[in-house]
Design a protein around this motif. Structure first.
Motif, PDB file in Angstrom:
ATOM      1  N   ARG A 101       0.815  -1.219   0.000  1.00 14.79           N
ATOM      2  CA  ARG A 101       0.000   0.000   0.000  1.00 14.79           C
ATOM      3  C   ARG A 101       0.849   1.270   0.000  1.00 14.79           C
ATOM      4  NH1 ARG A 101      -3.812  -1.247   3.116  1.00 14.79           N
ATOM      5  NH2 ARG A 101      -4.602   0.806   3.624  1.00 14.79           N
ATOM      6  N   THR A 117      -3.300  -3.635  -1.409  1.00 13.97           N
ATOM      7  CA  THR A 117      -3.663  -3.119  -0.085  1.00 13.97           C
ATOM      8  C   THR A 117      -2.747  -3.676   0.999  1.00 13.97           C
ATOM      9  OG1 THR A 117      -5.176  -4.950   0.376  1.00 13.97           O
ATOM     10  CG2 THR A 117      -6.076  -3.054  -0.804  1.00 13.97           C
ATOM     11  N   GLU A 164      -9.710  -3.773   3.633  1.00 14.52           N
ATOM     12  CA  GLU A 164      -8.454  -3.943   2.905  1.00 14.52           C
ATOM     13  C   GLU A 164      -7.560  -4.962   3.612  1.00 14.52           C
ATOM     14  OE1 GLU A 164      -6.719  -0.091   2.491  1.00 14.52           O
ATOM     15  OE2 GLU A 164      -8.109   0.520   0.897  1.00 14.52           O
TER      16      GLU A 164
END
Length: 546
Positions: free
Chosen positions: A183, A249, A281
């Protein structure tokens, strides 16, 4: 002179758009069983004008043997067993075909001018790592002088274009897939994060920036020149995105901690998922062993007593029970069969809170009459999204809670047994939903389609669930987490598998904005096997993700 095989070592194709052509290596592959066969197996019904059932039986038996990899047996059903076995072996192994599916047509049987009976069939040939090559062909059956039928061997029955002058060749092309990052843009590579290794190629390919490509080509036997392309697999990289990293994510720190934590599984098969409560996520997804099947997201397990989170939700939603209500917890309860608690424990005069924190099976089963037969599945689907279709960026199994067939199965479903099926991804999501009140479709990549439709849990139910899970850590079966910082809530689970296997161990937990689920196959108990894994993970990461 024997027939030349329908496959030769692949030649190198001139690279296109700077892509290096890589020759395929022919590997003999195991081919899955294609099922049994017997007289009357197929859709052909005997009749005055229909084909001889013995001919269709032989055709289907040949296809079943070929699909199952029983090539000597398949070849023995032909008029030229030696040639047939050589060609079938060369065709399936040389073109990297695994688990072919060969289906005879329900109609269209015709008589040939040469006295054969032609039975059409569809071939679905999965080419390893590329895709499925589908085509139509026909089996010629000839009645033998001594009685019975045999497949009249000829190259064209394998594929209509396979002949004495033309054969097939598999060519593979590979390009370096784009980088996959977490991420924050940290590069994720399989060497550092082994559990992600089987997923990185899939993530890159789905993003349109690479992945395996190839083709099955018909070539001239004498010159080796390509006559035509029979099947193409994969797609060219999109120049606009080919060099753009695929961002996930995942969190590199959480992923590394998850990989390390699974070392606490003592060599047993185990899986872990950690995800954000506020949006679903996925921060970490890990499997031990790290190669092969992604059991964390695609596994099918009985969730055991971790499912009591959903059962409790169903009971609390209709005011069928309250945490301080007395719900007795006897050692045994018979509902078609005898159910018992772990180590046959009992808690006379226990409150429902005590039943939850000590994971009392008999108490929960005793409340089964408070729920309609399909109510548990309806609550799981309506509030937790279980059984709906999820799109998270990688393949998943999204759970199943079928309506119980009888009272015994209903009793089992109350404690996450029977036909209730889930995996760590599902149970991490269930935990997140329970403590936030709202389901969020999990995600590994951004922009996934979301077809789920759920309703929020009432605030009072969420508050009660959070209280029950917190008490499980402070005074119940998840005390293994009690020394960790943060207000952790949890639920343990012990799921029966079979009489000759130890139980699977489960533990789900939440802290701050993260929900975690772990399963250890044959871990015996959740607190004893999954507990140390969750403890290791939460000890190594911040109380809340960035």
């Amino acid at each position: 002179m024997p027939d030349a095989p329908p496959f030769t070592s692949p030649r190198r194709r001139r690279p296109r758009n700077g892509v290096r052509a890589v020759a395929a290596v022919g590997v003999v592959l195991a081919i899955a069983a294609g099922g049994s066969y017997a007289a009357g197996f197929g859709p052909f019904a005997p009749g005055d004008d229909g084909p001889d059932p013995a001919a269709t039986e032989q055709a289907r038996a040949f296809l079943a043997d070929w699909a199952a990899g029983r090539l000597p047996s398949a070849a023995a059903r032909t008029t030229e067993p030696g040639k047939a076995q050589e060609v079938l072996q060369s065709f399936t192994a040389g073109l990297d075909i695994e688990k072919p599916k060969l289906t005879a047509a329900a109609d269209g049987v015709k008589e040939g001018e040469d006295g054969t009976l032609g039975i059409p069939f569809t071939a679905r040939m999965p080419v390893t790592g590329l895709g499925t090559w589908t085509y139509e062909s026909e089996l010629p059956l000839r009645e033998q002088d001594g009685g019975g039928w045999k497949v009249d061997w000829r190259l064209s029955l394998v594929h209509p274009r396979l002949s004495e002058t033309e054969k097939f060749r598999l060519e593979r092309e590979e390009s370096a897939p784009p980088k996959v990052t977490d991420r924050a843009g940290v590069s994720l590579v399989g060497a550092e994060y082994p559990s992600l290794s089987p997923l990185l190629g899939r993530l890159a390919g789905d993003a349109g920036g690479g992945g395996p490509r190839g083709a099955v080509e018909l070539v001239d036997r004498a010159s080796g020149e390509t006559v035509r392309t029979e099947a193409s697999f994969g797609k060219e990289p999109d120049p606009a995105t080919a060099d753009r990293p695929v961002r996930t994510t995942l969190d590199a720190g959480w992923q590394a901690a998850a990989e390390k934590a699974l070392g606490k599984a003592d060599g047993k098969n185990a899986s872990l998922v950690a995800l954000r409560v506020d949006n679903g996520e996925v921060l970490a997804l890990a499997n031990s062993p790290s190669s092969g099947f992604n059991r964390a997201a695609s596994g099918t397990y009985a969730p055991g007593s971790t499912w009591k989170i959903v059962t409790s939700s169903a009971l609390l939603l209709k005011d069928a029970v309250a945490p301080d209500d007395v719900v007795d917890c006897p050692k045994y309860l018979t509902v078609g069969k005898e159910f018992h608690n772990v180590e046959t424990s009992e808690h006379p005069g226990a409150t429902f809170r005590k039943d939850f924190t000590e994971s009392c099976n008999t108490a929960f089963i005793g409340l089964r009459g408070k729920l309609d037969d399909g109510e548990l599945g309806k609550v799981a689907r309506t509030y937790f999204g279980v059984g709906q279709e999820w799109h998270i960026g990688i393949p998943t199994y999204d759970g199943s809670v079928p309506v119980p067939k009888d009272e015994t199965e209903k009793a089992a479903s109350m404690i996450g047994q029977g036909r209730v099926q889930a995996n760590p991804l599902i149970m991490a999501s269930v935990t997140a939903t329970a403590v936030s009140g709202e389901f969020h479709q999990p995600s590994v990549t951004a922009g996934n389609e979301d077809e789920t439709r759920t309703e929020p849990l009432p605030d009072e139910v969420v508050s009660q669930l959070r209280g029950l899970m917190r008490a499980t850590v402070t005074e119940g079966t998840a005390r293994v987490l009690a020394d960790l910082p943060g207000e952790i809530g949890a639920k343990t689970g012990t799921a029966e598998v079979s009489d000759d296997q130890d139980n699977n161990g489960w533990l789900v937990a939440h802290r701050g904005n993260v929900a975690v689920a772990v399963v250890v196959e044959e871990g015996v108990t959740g607190g004893g096997s999954a507990g140390p894994i969750v403890h290791s993970l939460l000890s190594a990461v911040p109380e809340d993700p960035a």
